[in-house]
Write an enzyme that holds these catalytic residues in place. Structure first.
Site: not given
Ligand code: FAD
Length: 274
Positions: A8, A42, A98, A100, A114, A136, A140, A156, A207, A257
């Protein structure tokens, strides 16, 4: 080691950072990665250097580069345009997240989680992209609890994710337990551990606090004990992370990864030990 690996990168913004990424990409390409990925800043799709970087990694380095695409703060139209752009570039893989929003910025986009982004990609561009999502093993930081987080991960997968990459961790048992729990919920996709080689412990601590990854006490204490002995820290950290990788692979992890932070040495030091 025959386990598939991926690297990455983050999108560079200055000439110096661009030169650094070129050096790193050249060195890491020699390790024959399955693909590389490029993170997404973000705060809305239009502010990102990701598309240029992905194109550069394709054109200049002939690497299969997968853009990260995050939905928070972006509109359906913006994300649709971005997906078209990636399709035109020949991308066949995405990491859908999703993201941040910077603190203080409210929720302004069309998607909240997401899952909705994965549904959107499947609906609008089905068959064009292999979709990876994040997950996670140590939960998370915003999740109500570990069970809720797993259920959201399953949503997802049900929406169409093909694979998952974990947040980094230094506790292999957290990963194995997470995979067992996911399988028990009927999640069948590959769950690839995200590996963070250690180059700068102060930065890692920062981090880790933000993303909810635990640095075990024994590891923190040992790192601190090296003081300014940079070489000692480097060797110790590479041993620890290589041992983690070996345990994960021996325990059935389908790939590794690496979060490279655009540096080649910390990752190469780990790979050399495998
Ligand atoms: P989601 O899957 O949407 O989950 C986010 C939170 O919401 C979790 O706590 C989940 O339990 C909760 N949730 C999900 N669905 C619901 C629902 N229906 N109701 C209530 N709660 C819910 N960030 C960046 O900005 N840019 C990047 O390029 C980036 N790359 C990453 C790569 C990897 C491999 C990982 C693991 C993380 C990366 N991140 C990146 C960080 C990521 O964006 C953050 O961790 C973010 O806070 C969550 O993203 P997610 O896609 O896991 O979110």
């Amino acid at each position: 080691m025959t386990t598939p690996i991926s690297f990455e990168f983050y999108p560079p913004k200055t000439d110096e950072q661009r030169a650094q990424l070129d050096k790193t990409a050249t060195r890491l390409k020699a390790q024959s990665p399955d693909y590389v990925s490029c993170t997404f800043g973000a705060g809305g799709s239009t502010l990102s250097y990701t598309p240029e970087t992905v194109d550069h990694l394709h054109q200049r380095h002939a690497l299969n580069a997968a853009p990260h695409i995050s939905c928070v703060g972006g509109t359906r139209a913006e994300l649709g345009e971005l997906l078209q752009r990636y399709k035109a570039m020949g991308c066949n893989r995405l990491v859908a997240l999703r993201g941040d929003l910077p603190s203080g910025m409210g929720h302004t986009g069309d998607f909240r989680y997401a899952t909705e982004l994965v549904e959107f990609i499947r609906r609008e561009h089905d068959g064009c992209f292999h979709i990876e999502v994040g997950c996670y093993p140590e939960t998370h930081p915003q999740a109500d609890d570990a069970h809720a987080d797993l259920r959201h991960f399953k949503a997802k997968v049900d929406a169409g994710a093909d694979g998952a990459i974990t947040q980094y961790f230094y506790n292999a048992d957290a990963y194995f337990r997470f995979v067992d729990d996911a399988r028990a919920l009927g999640i069948g996709i590959p769950i690839v551990p995200g590996i963070m080689p250690i180059s700068n412990f102060t930065q890692l601590r920062r981090f880790s606090e933000a993303c909810g990854a635990e640095i075990p006490r024994w590891l923190a204490k040992r790192m601190q004990a090296y003081g300014d002995d940079v070489e000692g820290i480097r060797e110790f950290a590479a041993d620890v992370v290589a041992q983690l990788c070996r345990r994960l692979v021996d325990g059935g992890a389908p790939g590794l990864h690496f979060y490279t932070l655009n540096l080649s040495k910390p990752t190469l030091n780990v790979l050399a030990r495998l």
